[in-house]
Design a protein around this motif. Structure first.
Motif, PDB file in Angstrom:
ATOM      1  N   UNK A 115       0.839  -1.198   0.000  1.00 16.14           N
ATOM      2  CA  UNK A 115       0.000   0.000   0.000  1.00 16.14           C
ATOM      3  C   UNK A 115       0.872   1.246   0.000  1.00 16.14           C
ATOM      4  N   UNK A 116       1.913   1.255   0.832  1.00 16.94           N
ATOM      5  CA  UNK A 116       2.800   2.409   0.878  1.00 16.94           C
ATOM      6  C   UNK A 116       3.452   2.644  -0.475  1.00 16.94           C
ATOM      7  N   UNK A 117       3.935   1.581  -1.096  1.00 15.54           N
ATOM      8  CA  UNK A 117       4.591   1.711  -2.398  1.00 15.54           C
ATOM      9  C   UNK A 117       3.630   2.258  -3.443  1.00 15.54           C
ATOM     10  N   UNK A 118       2.401   1.725  -3.477  1.00 14.57           N
ATOM     11  CA  UNK A 118       1.435   2.173  -4.466  1.00 14.57           C
ATOM     12  C   UNK A 118       0.941   3.585  -4.223  1.00 14.57           C
ATOM     13  N   UNK A 119       0.773   3.959  -2.964  1.00 13.24           N
ATOM     14  CA  UNK A 119       0.190   5.262  -2.657  1.00 13.24           C
ATOM     15  C   UNK A 119       1.203   6.406  -2.692  1.00 13.24           C
ATOM     16  N   UNK A 120       2.494   6.099  -2.595  1.00 16.71           N
ATOM     17  CA  UNK A 120       3.486   7.174  -2.612  1.00 16.71           C
ATOM     18  C   UNK A 120       3.521   7.925  -3.936  1.00 16.71           C
ATOM     19  N   UNK A 121       2.922   7.338  -4.970  1.00 14.51           N
ATOM     20  CA  UNK A 121       2.882   8.035  -6.251  1.00 14.51           C
ATOM     21  C   UNK A 121       2.130   9.361  -6.123  1.00 14.51           C
ATOM     22  N   UNK A 122       1.221   9.448  -5.157  1.00  9.57           N
ATOM     23  CA  UNK A 122       0.450  10.686  -5.004  1.00  9.57           C
ATOM     24  C   UNK A 122       1.237  11.757  -4.260  1.00  9.57           C
ATOM     25  N   UNK A 124       4.866  11.682  -5.079  1.00  6.32           N
ATOM     26  CA  UNK A 124       5.945  11.821  -6.052  1.00  6.32           C
ATOM     27  C   UNK A 124       5.403  11.845  -7.481  1.00  6.32           C
ATOM     28  N   UNK A 125       4.196  12.416  -7.672  1.00  7.12           N
ATOM     29  CA  UNK A 125       3.544  12.375  -8.971  1.00  7.12           C
ATOM     30  C   UNK A 125       4.112  13.383  -9.964  1.00  7.12           C
ATOM     31  N   UNK A 126       4.985  14.281  -9.527  1.00 12.42           N
ATOM     32  CA  UNK A 126       5.384  15.374 -10.403  1.00 12.42           C
ATOM     33  C   UNK A 126       6.238  14.902 -11.579  1.00 12.42           C
ATOM     34  N   UNK A 127       6.838  13.716 -11.468  1.00 12.60           N
ATOM     35  CA  UNK A 127       7.677  13.231 -12.566  1.00 12.60           C
ATOM     36  C   UNK A 127       7.878  11.739 -12.426  1.00 12.60           C
ATOM     37  N   UNK A 128       7.819  11.000 -13.542  1.00 14.32           N
ATOM     38  CA  UNK A 128       7.950   9.541 -13.470  1.00 14.32           C
ATOM     39  C   UNK A 128       9.355   9.111 -13.073  1.00 14.32           C
ATOM     40  N   UNK A 154       9.205  -3.497  -8.601  1.00 13.34           N
ATOM     41  CA  UNK A 154       9.400  -2.807  -9.881  1.00 13.34           C
ATOM     42  C   UNK A 154       8.069  -2.619 -10.600  1.00 13.34           C
ATOM     43  N   UNK A 155       7.200  -3.631 -10.546  1.00 13.37           N
ATOM     44  CA  UNK A 155       5.880  -3.508 -11.178  1.00 13.37           C
ATOM     45  C   UNK A 155       5.070  -2.382 -10.533  1.00 13.37           C
ATOM     46  N   UNK A 156       5.063  -2.340  -9.206  1.00  9.51           N
ATOM     47  CA  UNK A 156       4.300  -1.299  -8.511  1.00  9.51           C
ATOM     48  C   UNK A 156       4.835   0.091  -8.841  1.00  9.51           C
ATOM     49  N   UNK A 157       6.152   0.209  -8.990  1.00  7.53           N
ATOM     50  CA  UNK A 157       6.745   1.496  -9.356  1.00  7.53           C
ATOM     51  C   UNK A 157       6.333   1.900 -10.768  1.00  7.53           C
ATOM     52  N   UNK A 158       6.518   0.990 -11.707  1.00  3.94           N
ATOM     53  CA  UNK A 158       6.302   1.299 -13.126  1.00  3.94           C
ATOM     54  C   UNK A 158       4.824   1.502 -13.440  1.00  3.94           C
ATOM     55  N   UNK A 159       3.960   0.706 -12.811  1.00  6.06           N
ATOM     56  CA  UNK A 159       2.539   0.750 -13.144  1.00  6.06           C
ATOM     57  C   UNK A 159       1.782   1.825 -12.383  1.00  6.06           C
ATOM     58  N   UNK A 160       2.463   2.565 -11.542  1.00 10.40           N
ATOM     59  CA  UNK A 160       1.848   3.753 -10.946  1.00 10.40           C
ATOM     60  C   UNK A 160       2.486   5.032 -11.484  1.00 10.40           C
ATOM     61  N   UNK A 161       3.732   4.966 -11.937  1.00 13.49           N
ATOM     62  CA  UNK A 161       4.447   6.178 -12.365  1.00 13.49           C
ATOM     63  C   UNK A 161       3.766   6.846 -13.560  1.00 13.49           C
ATOM     64  N   UNK A 162       3.862   6.229 -14.729  1.00 11.36           N
ATOM     65  CA  UNK A 162       3.306   6.848 -15.941  1.00 11.36           C
ATOM     66  C   UNK A 162       1.788   7.003 -15.888  1.00 11.36           C
ATOM     67  N   UNK A 163       1.015   5.982 -15.437  1.00 15.26           N
ATOM     68  CA  UNK A 163      -0.443   6.158 -15.415  1.00 15.26           C
ATOM     69  C   UNK A 163      -0.918   7.335 -14.571  1.00 15.26           C
TER      70      UNK A 163
END
Length: 518
Positions: A115-122, A124-128, A154-163
Motif C-alpha cells: 500500500x505504501x509503495x502504491x500510494x506514494x505516487x500521489x 511523487x507524482x510530479x515526474x515519473x 518494480x511492477x508497482x513502481x512502473x505501473x503507478x508512475x506513468x499512469x
C-alpha cells in the motif's frame, strides 16, 4: 503557402520519416529533426532559402510570436527546469533518504508495504523518473523486510508512475501534454475548450491508465500474481528476493549519504501543488473578471493560465528546497553541481518538446491529417479510429521506448486526421494516443521508465519486463474493447462500461492461475 505537396501523399513523408527512423534508430531527437527538415523542404518546394526561412520562422515562433514573447511555451520550459532542480535538490539534502527511514518504522505487514509503495505516487507524482527512483529507494528496504519480490516492487513502481503522471495536470507529463494539446487546439481554431479542460476530459477516456491503476489496487490487495510474477513471489516468500543466478542487480546510487528532514520533501511537494492550484484559480478568476464574467470554479479552470500557474508552483517548491540547502550550509560548488544535475536531467524532455512543437506546426501546414483522413474514409470505418490510434501509438512507444516522443509525433497527426473525419472524436482520438503511448512504454525493454523502475527496485531488468508484460497486455485488451465501444457509440461512458466489462472477463480468465495469497 499553397504547393502541390499540401494534402497529398507527399505530406505523409515527414511524419513517416520521423516514425520509421524512431523505430529503427530509437533516437527520437534525430528522427524528429529529420522529419522537420523534410517538412520544411516540402513546404518551401525544395528551395533551400525558402525552406530555411520557413523553418527559422517556426523556431522563432516558439519563443516570439505576434510581436511578443510566447509566454505559454516559455512558462512550460521554465517549469520543467524548476522541476529538474527540485528533484536534484531533494536528493542532495537527504530529504528522500529521511522519508525512507521514517516509513520503515511504521509498516507492519506485507499489504501495508505494498500500500505504501502504491500510494506514494500521489506524493511523487510530479515526474515519473523522480517517482521510480525516489519511491524505489524509499520502499525497497521495507518490501525486502516482508519478502516482497523485487519484481513486484518494480511492477508497482512502473505501473503507478506513468499512469498517474499522464493523468495529473500538475506534473512534467501533464505540462508537456497540455502544451502539445494547447498548440493543437490553436492550430485548428478550437476555442470552446481550454488546453487544461481538454486534458482533463482526455484523462477520463484514458482507459489504459485508469484500468492499470485498478489492477495495481488488486495486486496490492493480494493474490493477483500473473504469469512469471507468481514464480518470483513464491521465491521471495522462500527468501530469494531476486534471481541470484543472474548476479547482483543494479541499485540506486544516492547523491547524498546524509539524512535530511522528512518535512523538507513534504513541504516542497505541498507548496508545488497548493501554489499551482491557487495560481490556476487566481489567473482564471482574473481572466473572467477581464471579460466581465461572473466567477465560477469551472469557469476559472477553463480560463486559467496553466503555464504561469505551474511556474508559480515550481518557484514555491524550488524556494523550499533552496531553504533546506541553505540550512545545511551547502557550499557554492555543491549548489552549482546540484542545479546543473537537475537542469541536465530535464534537457532531453525539453529538446523533445521543442522539436514536437515544431513538427506539429509544419505537419499542420502540410495538412497531413486531412490527407490521411481521406484515405481512412475510403478504407476504414470511422468508429475504428480510436482503437487503431491506440494500437499504433502502443507499437511506436514499444519500438522507441518513449511515451513523450510518441506524444510529440502522434498527437498532431491524430488531431489532423480526426478533425477532417469527425471533429466530435478529437479528444477521444488524442486520449487513445496517450493511452497507447503508456501501454507501449510499459512493454518496452528500452523505455527509460521501465529501466529506472528496475533500477529503483534493484531488480534485474528483463525480470521486470517479463513480469509486467502479462499485466500490460491484459489491460491493453481491456482498453481496446473500450475504444471500440467509444468509437462506435461516441460516448465515453459506454466506452468505460465496455472496458469495465472486459476487465471482469480478463480477471475471470486469470483467476484460476493466480496465487491465492500474496
Amino acid at each position: 503557402m499553397e504547393t502541390n505537396f499540401i494534402q497529398s501523399y507527399w505530406s505523409l513523408f515527414p511524419p513517416l520519416l520521423a516514425i520509421v527512423l524512431a523505430v529503427v534508430t530509437r533516437k527520437v531527437l534525430l528522427s524528429l529533426g529529420l522529419g522537420i527538415i523534410l517538412a520544411a523542404l516540402l513546404l518551401g518546394q525544395f528551395s533551400l532559402l525558402e525552406s530555411s526561412n520557413l523553418l527559422i520562422s517556426h523556431i522563432v515562433g516558439l519563443f516570439w510570436s505576434d510581436g511578443a514573447l510566447n509566454d505559454w511555451n516559455l512558462n512550460i520550459l521554465i517549469f520543467l527546469l524548476l522541476l529538474g532542480c527540485m528533484i536534484s535538490m531533494l536528493s542532495r539534502t537527504g530529504a528522500t533518504l529521511a522519508f525512507a527511514q521514517w516509513a520503515q518504522t511504521r509498516i507492519k505487514n506485507r499489504r501495508q508495504a505494498k500500500v505504501m509503495t502504491g500510494m506514494l505516487v500521489f506524493i511523487f507524482f510530479i515526474d515519473d523518473y523522480f517517482h521510480s527512483l525516489s519511491v524505489g529507494t524509499i520502499c525497497r528496504p521495507v518490501t525486502d523486510r516482508f519478502n516482497i519480490s523485487r519484481a513486484k516492487l518494480a511492477y508497482l513502481l512502473d505501473s503507478t508512475a506513468a499512469p498517474v503522471c499522464v493523468l495529473m495536470p500538475i506534473s512534467s507529463w501533464g505540462a508537456y501534454i497540455i502544451a502539445l494539446v494547447g498548440g493543437i487546439l490553436v492550430s485548428h481554431g478550437i476555442i470552446g475548450n481550454s488546453a487544461l479542460g481538454a486534458f482533463i476530459i482526455m484523462g477520463s477516456m484514458n482507459y489504459y491508465a485508469i484500468f492499470t491503476l485498478v489492477m495495481v489496487l488488486l495486486v496490492i490487495r493480494g493474490g493477483w500474481d500473473l504469469g512469471a510474477m507468481a514464480r518470483h513471489e513464491q521465491a521471495a516468500l522462500a527468501g530469494e528476493l531476486y534471481d541470484k543466478a543472474k548476479g547482483l542487480p543494479p541499485g540506486v546510487a544516492e547523491n547524498s549519504e546524509q539524512v535530511g528532514q522528512v518535512k523538507d520533501l513534504l513541504l516542497a511537494i505541498a507548496c508545488l501543488t497548493l501554489v499551482t492550484v491557487a495560481g490556476l484559480l487566481i489567473t482564471g478568476s482574473l481572466a473572467l473578471n477581464a471579460s466581465n464574467q461572473p466567477f465560477s470554479w469551472l469557469g476559472a479552470l477553463e480560463n486559467t493560465n496553466v503555464g504561469l500557474s505551474l511556474v508559480f508552483g515550481g518557484v514555491a517548491g524550488f524556494l523550499v528546497c533552496a531553504f533546506a540547502m541553505w540550512r545545511q550550509a551547502v557550499s557554492a560548488t555543491s549548489w552549482q553541481q546540484t542545479l546543473q544535475l537537475g537542469i541536465k536531467g530535464m534537457l532531453p524532455a525539453i529538446y523533445i518538446l521543442l522539436l514536437a512543437w515544431t513538427i506539429a506546426g509544419l505537419i499542420g501546414q502540410l495538412q497531413t491529417g486531412q490527407y490521411l483522413a481521406s484515405l481512412i474514409q475510403q478504407s476504414m470505418p470511422v468508429f475504428l479510429l480510436p482503437a487503431v490510434l491506440f494500437l499504433l501509438a502502443g507499437l511506436m512507444a514499444f519500438a522507441t521506448g518513449t511515451s513523450w516522443g510518441t506524444f510529440g509525433i502522434m498527437l498532431p497527426i491524430a488531431a489532423d486526421m480526426t478533425m477532417a473525419i469527425d471533429a466530435q472524436l478529437l479528444l477521444a482520438a488524442m486520449s487513445a494516443v496517450m493511452a497507447g503511448a503508456v501501454f507501449g512504454d510499459h512493454c518496452s525493454p528500452i523505455s527509460d521508465t521501465t529501466i529506472l523502475s528496475s533500477t529503483g527496485a534493484a531488480c534485474h531488468h528483463m525480470d521486470h519486463v517479463l513480469t509486467q508484460l502479462p499485466y500490460a497486455l491484459s489491460i491493453a485488451l481491456v482498453s481496446l474493447v473500450g475504444y471500440l465501444a467509444l468509437g462506435y457509440s461516441g460516448s465515453s461512458s459506454v466506452g468505460f462500461l465496455a472496458a469495465l466489462g472486459a476487465l471482469a472477463v480478463v480477471l475471470l480468465a486469470w483467476s484460476s492461475k493466480r496465487v491465492a495469497k500474496a
